[in-house]
Design an enzyme around this catalytic site. Sequence first.
Site, short mmCIF file in Angstrom:
data_model
loop_
_atom_site.label_atom_id
_atom_site.label_comp_id
_atom_site.label_asym_id
_atom_site.label_seq_id
_atom_site.Cartn_x
_atom_site.Cartn_y
_atom_site.Cartn_z
N SER A 159 0.88 -1.11 0.15
CA SER A 159 0.06 -0.08 -0.10
C SER A 159 0.90 1.11 -0.04
O SER A 159 1.93 1.08 0.47
CB SER A 159 -1.07 0.02 1.24
OG SER A 159 -1.53 1.39 1.65
N TYR A 172 -2.44 -0.55 10.13
CA TYR A 172 -2.60 -0.66 8.76
C TYR A 172 -1.52 -0.39 8.05
O TYR A 172 -0.50 -1.22 7.30
CB TYR A 172 -3.77 -0.26 8.13
CG TYR A 172 -4.14 -0.73 6.63
CD1 TYR A 172 -4.41 -2.04 6.29
CD2 TYR A 172 -3.90 0.35 5.90
CE1 TYR A 172 -4.56 -2.26 4.96
CE2 TYR A 172 -3.81 -0.04 4.40
CZ TYR A 172 -4.45 -1.29 3.88
OH TYR A 172 -4.55 -1.60 2.85
#
Length: 275
Positions: A159, A172
């Site tokens: 990501s 995350y």
Amino acid sequence: MGKIIVLTGAGGILCGTIAKALAREGHKIAVLDLRKEAAETVVEEIKKDGGIAIGISANVLDKDSLEEAKKLVNKILGPCDILINGAGGNHPLGTTSNTHLLEEDLLNGTNDFRTFFDLDSDGIKFVFDLNFMGTLLPTQVFAKDMIGKKGCSILNISSMNAFTPLTKIPAYSGAKAAVSNFTQWLAVHFSKIGIRVNALAPGFFLTDQNRGLLTMEDGSLTERGNKIIEQTPMARFGEPDDLIGTTLWLCGEGASFVTGVVVPIDGGFKAFSGV
């Protein structure tokens, strides 16, 4: 010649789109997802388009579940040539309510208000397990099929958070940073047996997980959604099809000398300083 490709988390929007694109290229697809119905929906779409695919319920955090999935893949399709580790996600218990900590936040007694000090250890562990262990365990299981063959590779899903952490989501961001680091480590570790390992780093794509955070019910953007668009030079969210070209390249022979890279697909977000 078509490959046998296993995708985890492929019942979702992004990896489901990737699975269908790979099937159109003539590959045989194993769609793995915790939700069997979601996997079968993708399989049905692939078959309607003339492709070959099977749907399997599998838990990326349960090695026994993955081993059972591998048996089915091997029996029905054959040994895995390419693995795409697409399972991942966040959890609200690993997310702060505000972007910055203020002293008055410590006095906020609202039940669902979370400062850094209120982050739940189980929620954080869930996020790390799902993203990191959910990448490592499927690799342990399916990469064994690739040893001694040519043209095999692993594609992880990192990501943009892995490059620069976003506010509010430390678990995350940290977990995806671990995925990027693991991608590089594994690329070196597997280099002598001919297995390439790379990763995609998607920017901001609207999915079922983040739609409520970035858009209002009427489709307009939330404050956070507007901030993202303002920081994205191409001034839009990514579309699932935006991932296809890079995926086909990294999984194909055209990238035969490419390993250990994490490719941003972010509309210029990483390149923009904000001024």
